[in-house]
Design an enzyme around this catalytic site. Structure first.
Site, PDB file in Angstrom:
ATOM      1  N   TYR A 102      -2.985  -0.585  10.241  1.00  0.00           N
ATOM      2  CA  TYR A 102      -2.871  -0.942   8.818  1.00  0.00           C
ATOM      3  C   TYR A 102      -1.449  -0.656   8.315  1.00  0.00           C
ATOM      4  CZ  TYR A 102      -3.934  -1.030   3.785  1.00  0.00           C
ATOM      5  OH  TYR A 102      -3.948  -1.302   2.434  1.00  0.00           O
ATOM      6  N   LYS A 160       1.263  -3.273   6.581  1.00  0.00           N
ATOM      7  CA  LYS A 160       1.749  -3.119   5.197  1.00  0.00           C
ATOM      8  C   LYS A 160       3.254  -2.841   5.161  1.00  0.00           C
ATOM      9  CE  LYS A 160      -2.024  -4.166   3.084  1.00  0.00           C
ATOM     10  NZ  LYS A 160      -2.118  -5.328   2.177  1.00  0.00           N
ATOM     11  N   SER A 171       0.863  -1.186   0.000  1.00  0.00           N
ATOM     12  CA  SER A 171       0.000   0.000   0.000  1.00  0.00           C
ATOM     13  C   SER A 171       0.895   1.229   0.000  1.00  0.00           C
ATOM     14  CB  SER A 171      -0.851  -0.031   1.274  1.00  0.00           C
ATOM     15  OG  SER A 171      -1.572   1.174   1.429  1.00  0.00           O
TER      16      SER A 171
END
Ligand SMILES: NC(=O)c1ccc[n+]([C@@H]2O[C@H](COP(=O)([O-])OP(=O)(O)OC[C@H]3O[C@@H](n4cnc5c(N)ncnc54)[C@H](OP(=O)(O)O)[C@@H]3O)[C@@H](O)[C@H]2O)c1
Length: 228
Positions: free
Chosen positions: A151, A155, A138
């Site tokens: 998150y 990632k 990402s």
């Protein structure tokens, strides 16, 4: 057009995975896909009959992934392409407000899930010294923002895990952390709300993404790449 490949694709029921399935199948590739939603998996079986194959699998559960891999390796054979796409994002909140349960769900799907899939599919690929592993990263695997610390953590982990994996694979194989860009999916709606509507549709994105992914090979292994 590239030669038909067997593609393992996680998170095939919605969003980017669903759009990748459509493009890959249209180009003549065989897709073995999974997701947690049994209703969506059933609908995919009707829409994309054999040799495509769909299973209700939670990638965070090593036992479920193991059975799925045995079934796919037995029936379809060794994949030439493995796309770890399935992931979750947290609801926007400062890290100290994230409950243990939500954090564990994210690491479970986004890190353990990717590793479970690698653990059960990659040994067969290593044996024949062939295949490409694409782990979806990402922008938030290379930068950070407030509200998405869990998150970002997962990632950034994917970037490190994939680069180390690339150093372990035999010559002729590749592992690539791929940032897909910003696309209007359920996940983006959790992070961006209605502003997600200003971004590209998964179907449009998938045309470029499939071209990019199918062109990946040993020369790209270990590089942090993006779908431009
Ligand atoms: N959309 C973006 O702008 C964007 C940007 C950067 C990176 N990404 C990355 O791109 C990938 C796809 O994102 P997306 O936007 O398409 O997300 P999405 O719309 O939320 O779809 C996620 C997919 O993953 C599946 N999934 C989630 N947890 C799972 C689990 N434990 N086991 C099996 N399947 C699971 C979901 O299906 P079920 O609910 O059926 O399990 C769904 O098919 C992710 O890795 C994401 O981090 C997306």
């Amino acid at each position: 057009m590239s030669a038909p490949r067997i593609v393992v694709l996680t998170g095939v029921t919605r969003g980017l995975g669903r759009a990748l399935l459509r493009e890959l199948a249209a180009a003549g590739h065989t897709v073995a896909g999974c997701g947690r939603n049994a209703g969506h998996i059933e609908a995919l079986r009707r829409e994309y009959p054999a040799p495509h194959s769909f299973a209700t699998v939670d990638v965070s559960d090593d036992v479920q992934v193991s059975s799925w891999a045995v079934q796919i390796l037995d029936t379809l054979g060794i994949p030439e392409l493995l796309i770890n796409n399935a992931a979750l994002v947290n609801r926007n909140a400062p890290l100290w407000e994230i409950q243990a349960r939500e954090f564990d769900a994210l690491t479970g799907a986004n890190i353990n899930g990717v590793t479970n899939v690698i653990r059960h599919f990659v040994p067969a690929m290593v044996k024949v010294k062939r295949g490409v592993i694409v782990n979806f990263s990402s922008g938030w695997g290379r930068s950070t923002s407030a509200g998405v610390a869990p998150y970002c953590a997962t990632k950034w982990a994917i970037e490190g895990l994939t680069k180390a994996l690339a150093q372990e694979l035999p010559e002729g194989m590749a592992a690539v952390p791929l940032n897909p860009g910003i696309i209007d999916t359920d996940m983006l709606r959790i992070s961006f709300g209605d502003e997600a509507g200003a971004y590209e549709s998964p179907e449009r994105w998938a045309v470029r993404a499939v071209k990019k992914i199918l062109a990946l090979g040993p020369k790209d292994s270990g590089k942090s790449l993006s779908v431009d």
